[in-house]
Design a protein around this motif. Structure first.
Motif, mmCIF file in Angstrom:
data_model
loop_
_atom_site.group_PDB
_atom_site.id
_atom_site.type_symbol
_atom_site.label_atom_id
_atom_site.label_comp_id
_atom_site.label_asym_id
_atom_site.label_seq_id
_atom_site.Cartn_x
_atom_site.Cartn_y
_atom_site.Cartn_z
ATOM 1 N N PRO A 12 0.809 -1.235 0.000
ATOM 2 C CA PRO A 12 0.000 0.000 0.000
ATOM 3 C C PRO A 12 0.834 1.275 0.000
ATOM 4 O O PRO A 12 0.499 2.235 -0.685
ATOM 5 N N ARG A 15 2.181 1.830 -3.463
ATOM 6 C CA ARG A 15 1.093 2.177 -4.385
ATOM 7 C C ARG A 15 0.666 3.624 -4.194
ATOM 8 O O ARG A 15 0.491 4.369 -5.166
ATOM 9 N N HIS A 16 0.517 4.044 -2.931
ATOM 10 C CA HIS A 16 0.124 5.430 -2.670
ATOM 11 C C HIS A 16 1.208 6.406 -3.126
ATOM 12 O O HIS A 16 0.904 7.488 -3.656
ATOM 13 N N GLU A 19 0.916 6.781 -6.833
ATOM 14 C CA GLU A 19 -0.271 7.558 -7.199
ATOM 15 C C GLU A 19 -0.045 9.050 -6.965
ATOM 16 O O GLU A 19 -0.426 9.883 -7.790
ATOM 17 N N TYR A 20 0.577 9.411 -5.843
ATOM 18 C CA TYR A 20 0.882 10.818 -5.595
ATOM 19 C C TYR A 20 1.856 11.353 -6.641
ATOM 20 O O TYR A 20 1.720 12.498 -7.108
ATOM 21 N N GLY A 87 -10.786 12.706 -1.338
ATOM 22 C CA GLY A 87 -9.454 12.197 -1.090
ATOM 23 C C GLY A 87 -8.387 13.277 -1.087
ATOM 24 O O GLY A 87 -8.514 14.334 -1.694
ATOM 25 N N LYS A 89 -5.458 13.034 -2.438
ATOM 26 C CA LYS A 89 -4.773 13.146 -3.730
ATOM 27 C C LYS A 89 -5.437 14.193 -4.608
ATOM 28 O O LYS A 89 -4.759 14.949 -5.318
#
Length: 288
Positions: A12, A15-16, A19-20, A87, A89
């Motif tokens: 996780p 992955r985060h 994504e950022y 969210g 993001k």
């Protein structure tokens, strides 16, 4: 049979982090395309960026500041009215996009030609937004306003977005010229098509439906000659109401001709229907 290994899920935290990074990289591309293609040619192709182009032309206001002033209240208004968790993001995208617009504001325009500016600016914005969407986020703006409009008017979301973008393009045609308004439409189209390409890629697969009396022979031929799996569906003739079996098979574009030739060789009377499939997940195709 060869043993199949299931791909381990990405941690996780990693992955985060990815994504950022996608949100930040995508926002940079949007800002760069805006400053070197769209803004110098007065192309207001929708969105908050389009509004900031108009206010720059009319009042001389700094586009990055205008985008901040509009984006941040829109984000929190959407959060309050819609009751959704947009969210962190998306908040990052809302904040960093205007920042990149300010940081790249001194870049030299890439072209004085408004047509080239509309096409490549639209493509650049679409590339950036597609990357942001890959990061499971957004840059806020008109999309949130469209969701609010959708909630209160019950208009379809797509129509809400089109109405707001259309109003911005119309305003640009009034403020600048009809010609520049038409260039804005070209930029808007280039953005939407590029987002689609970033989301689903250039490769379009084919979803093929085969109605045949030789169900087992066709299925086995596809297994052995095309090396693709099939799904056998139950159906019925619309006129005869007689039960029929339908073979469904998804293949890559370069396998389609071989598939149809194989089916016609096994059963010349087979009825074949092919449809584009732009997002195929599973074995033999994309896995994520």
């Amino acid at each position: 049979m060869a043993k199949k290994y299931r791909r381990e899920p990405m941690p996780p935290l990693l992955r985060h982090g990815i994504e950022y990074a996608l949100v930040i990289i995508g926002s940079f591309f949007v800002a760069l395309a805006f400053n070197i293609f769209l803004l110098p040619n007065n192309i207001a192709s929708g969105g908050v960026a389009g509004i900031s182009t108009i206010t720059k032309g009319v009042f001389g206001w700094e586009p990055g500041l205008v985008q901040w002033v509009l984006n941040i209240p829109l984000f929190f208004t959407g959060l309050f009215i819609l009751g959704k968790n947009f969210g962190v993001k998306s908040l990052v995208g809302t904040l960093v996009l205007p920042l990149f617009v300010i940081l790249t504001s001194d870049f030299e325009p890439a072209t004085p030609d408004p047509l080239l500016g509309a096409i490549f600016g639209g493509m650049g914005v679409g590339l950036g937004l597609g990357i942001v969407f890959r990061g499971r986020a957004s840059t806020g703006g008109i999309d949130l306003a469209a969701q609010v409009l959708h909630k209160f008017t019950h208009l379809p979301l797509g129509i809400s977005v089109a109405m707001l973008d259309g109003m911005i393009v119309l305003t640009s045609a009034i403020v600048f010229s009809v010609e520049e308004g038409l260039y804005a439409l070209i930029g808007l189209f280039a953005t939407s098509r590029t987002i689609d390409i970033v989301q689903v890629g250039f490769n379009t697969s084919k979803n093929v439906m085969i109605v045949t009396e030789e169900i087992n022979e066709v299925r086995d031929a596809i297994f052995s000659e095309i090396d693709r799996g099939v799904t056998v569906l139950s159906g019925a003739g619309g006129y005869t109401e007689r039960e029929r079996r339908v073979v469904m098979c998804v293949v890559q574009q370069n396998e389609f001709i071989k598939l149809t030739q194989t089916v016609k060789r096994v059963d010349p009377g087979a009825f074949v229907v092919a449809m584009n499939a732009t997002e195929v997940l599973g074995e033999g195709f994309k896995t994520t």
